[in-house]
Design an enzyme around this catalytic site. Structure first.
Site, short mmCIF file in Angstrom:
data_model
loop_
_atom_site.label_atom_id
_atom_site.label_comp_id
_atom_site.label_asym_id
_atom_site.label_seq_id
_atom_site.Cartn_x
_atom_site.Cartn_y
_atom_site.Cartn_z
CB CYS A 155 35.03 37.28 32.63
SG CYS A 155 36.49 36.64 31.95
CG LEU A 170 41.57 47.50 27.59
CD1 LEU A 170 40.69 48.07 28.42
CD2 LEU A 170 42.61 48.36 26.94
NE ARG A 196 35.70 45.41 28.71
CZ ARG A 196 35.56 44.19 29.60
NH1 ARG A 196 36.15 44.37 30.42
NH2 ARG A 196 34.71 43.43 29.11
CG HIS A 216 37.59 42.56 36.87
ND1 HIS A 216 37.43 41.89 35.69
CD2 HIS A 216 37.18 43.95 36.79
CE1 HIS A 216 37.33 43.10 34.86
NE2 HIS A 216 37.00 44.23 35.52
CG ASP A 221 34.04 42.59 32.74
OD1 ASP A 221 33.99 42.01 33.85
OD2 ASP A 221 35.12 42.21 31.88
#
Length: 258
Positions: free
Chosen positions: A248, A19, A87, A163, A68
């Site tokens: 991440c 994404l 996700r 984020h 995440d």
């Protein structure tokens, strides 16, 4: 002594389909991404981190961004409920991994959504970004899970990036760093240091004064080196095309106890 265990997950064959929200899509070289991921893991291991490979989720293009899928505070792991429905298949393997490491496992439930990339821990303060992927119910559930353990949960608006940790992270002394044009409310942080590059806002604390940073932020690395820190640079350019950063690509578990 804090534990130095990190969860990582290999990039899958569909990584190029990951994404993108705040950037234009550009082609991702899957072979180069794998090589960069291997160098990232080697950097962690070279600085004393024990890495644990999470079961692949090859049907989920973004699964390499393993942070995440879970948030940990002390010995409690809160399994996320990603804001992007595509996700949500990423969490099962992460749940299994943290359970094997002895974490007490909790979950974010519907209607809550929470992405681990929206959570920044600075000592016992837990900042949580309220934005495109994390909703108010997710913030409330994180607060319910961690405040009884001694956390102070602070909600922070996020509108300019994917984020919270796309905008800010923190140095070992607790100073929050960020690229000011992408930070909604820098005044919410007691100590804030602006850095000159977007990717310069992202650091992983390796231990001591060592900071894992993206090679795309040389000016920020120079700034932090001038303050007495030791930047360790890695090339993660293929992941940056998918709004990824050094934070991440792993879940650092510092609060585990025997």
């Amino acid at each position: 002594m804090p534990s130095k265990k990190a969860l990582v997950r290999r990039p899958g064959p569909r990584i190029a389909d990951g994404l993108v929200t705040h950037v234009e899509r550009t082609p991702v070289d899957a072979e180069r991404a794998l090589a960069q991921w291997q160098e990232y893991v080697a950097a962690l291991e070279g600085h004393g981190w024990e890495t644990f490979l999470v079961e692949p989720a090859d049907d989920c293009p973004d699964a390499v961004f393993v942070e995440d899928a879970v948030v940990a505070f002390r010995n409690v792991a809160l399994i996320a409920r990603p804001g992007a429905e595509s996700r949500r298949g990423e969490t099962a393997g992460v749940e299994e991994a943290v359970a094997r490491l002895g974490c007490s496992v909790n979950w974010v439930w519907e209607p809550g959504t929470l992405d681990g990339g929206d959570v920044l821990k600075v000592g016992d303060t837990v900042y949580v970004g309220r934005g495109g992927r994390t909703n108010a119910a997710g913030v409330a559930q994180l607060r319910a899970a961690f405040e009884p353990l001694g956390a102070r949960v602070v909600a922070v608006p996020v509108s300019k990036v994917l984020h919270l940790k796309s905008a800010v992270t923190a140095l070992p002394d607790g100073t929050v760093i960020g690229h000011e044009p992408l930070v909604d409310h820098a005044s919410l942080f007691p100590r804030f240091l602006p850095v000159p590059e977007e990717s310069g806002a992202h650091v992983v604390l390796l231990g001591g004064d060592r900071l894992l940073m993206a090679a795309s932020a040389p000016k920020s690395a120079e700034l932090l080196a001038g303050l007495g820190y030791d930047p360790v640079l890695v090339d993660i350019s293929e992941f940056e095309k998918l709004e990824g950063c050094v934070t991440c690509l792993s879940v650092r578990l510092r609060g585990l106890h025997a």
